[in-house]
Design an enzyme around this catalytic site. Structure first.
Site, PDB file in Angstrom:
ATOM      1  N   ASP A   9       2.708  -2.111  -0.246  1.00 59.47           N
ATOM      2  CA  ASP A   9       2.137  -1.071  -0.780  1.00 59.47           C
ATOM      3  C   ASP A   9       1.444  -1.464  -2.233  1.00 59.47           C
ATOM      4  OD1 ASP A   9       1.981   1.830  -1.250  1.00 59.47           O
ATOM      5  OD2 ASP A   9       3.801   1.901  -2.620  1.00 59.47           O
ATOM      6  N   GLU A  62      -1.170  -0.352   2.997  1.00 56.27           N
ATOM      7  CA  GLU A  62      -1.711   0.772   3.104  1.00 56.27           C
ATOM      8  C   GLU A  62      -3.557   0.738   2.864  1.00 56.27           C
ATOM      9  OE1 GLU A  62       0.843   4.663   2.849  1.00 56.27           O
ATOM     10  OE2 GLU A  62      -0.026   4.266   0.695  1.00 56.27           O
ATOM     11  N   ASP A 115       8.621   1.824  -4.011  1.00 55.53           N
ATOM     12  CA  ASP A 115       7.364   1.019  -3.734  1.00 55.53           C
ATOM     13  C   ASP A 115       7.724   0.003  -2.575  1.00 55.53           C
ATOM     14  OD1 ASP A 115       5.455   2.075  -5.851  1.00 55.53           O
ATOM     15  OD2 ASP A 115       7.282   1.581  -6.709  1.00 55.53           O
TER      16      ASP A 115
END
Length: 162
Positions: free
Chosen positions: A7, A67, A140
């Site tokens: 992330d 991502e 996270d």
């Protein structure tokens, strides 16, 4: 297959390492790379690169799931995340780790079954699918685990097999 989920961020980079064998997926480790507040961006990027290299050497992932960059309303934050993301992608390429990118809606679809699921739904399904006692912390790290789980579920799909 060992998967490193990322992330991306410039202050905090969440990570999650999963081991996937067919439909069996287990969490190996998760956490976050934290860069200190007040440190100039170039030094933050160096720390992200060095810590990510350490993680890759330690866990030897065959794949990195990350991502895709999603700009919300704060473009300034998006620029910092884009810079960190560039360092992350470069580090993976330099060390020969295959990179797979997923949108937030793809992660939600793979984990929850609904592309517009709420964050808490994704976290709870991640916990359930991996048979964890609690949702990984910090957030996270939980997001990174969900991204890795998205790749595990997508990559092991029967549709991909010959």
């Amino acid at each position: 297959m060992r998967i490193l989920g990322i992330d991306p961020g410039y202050a905090i980079v969440g990570f999650g390492v999963l081991e996937a064998q067919g439909a069996q997926v287990r969490l190996v480790r998760c956490g976050a790379i934290n860069t200190p507040a007040g440190v100039p961006m170039p030094q933050r990027l160096v720390q992200i690169q060095e810590d990510l290299e350490t993680l890759i050497h330690q866990f030897s992932p065959e794949a990195m799931a990350i991502e895709e960059l999603f700009f919300n309303t704060n473009v300034t934050t998006g620029i910092g995340v884009a810079q960190a993301r560039g360092v992350i992608l470069m580090t993976a390429a330099k060390l020969g780790v295959a990179v797979y990118e997923y949108t937030p809606s793809q992660v939600k679809q793979a984990v929850v079954g609904y592309g517009k699921a709420e964050k808490r739904q994704v976290m709870d399904m991640t916990r359930r699918l991996l048979h964890l006692a609690a949702v990984p912390k910090p957030d996270d790290a939980a997001d990174a685990v969900a991204i890795a789980l998205c790749h595990a579920r997508s990559h092991t799909s029967r549709l991909l097999r010959g």
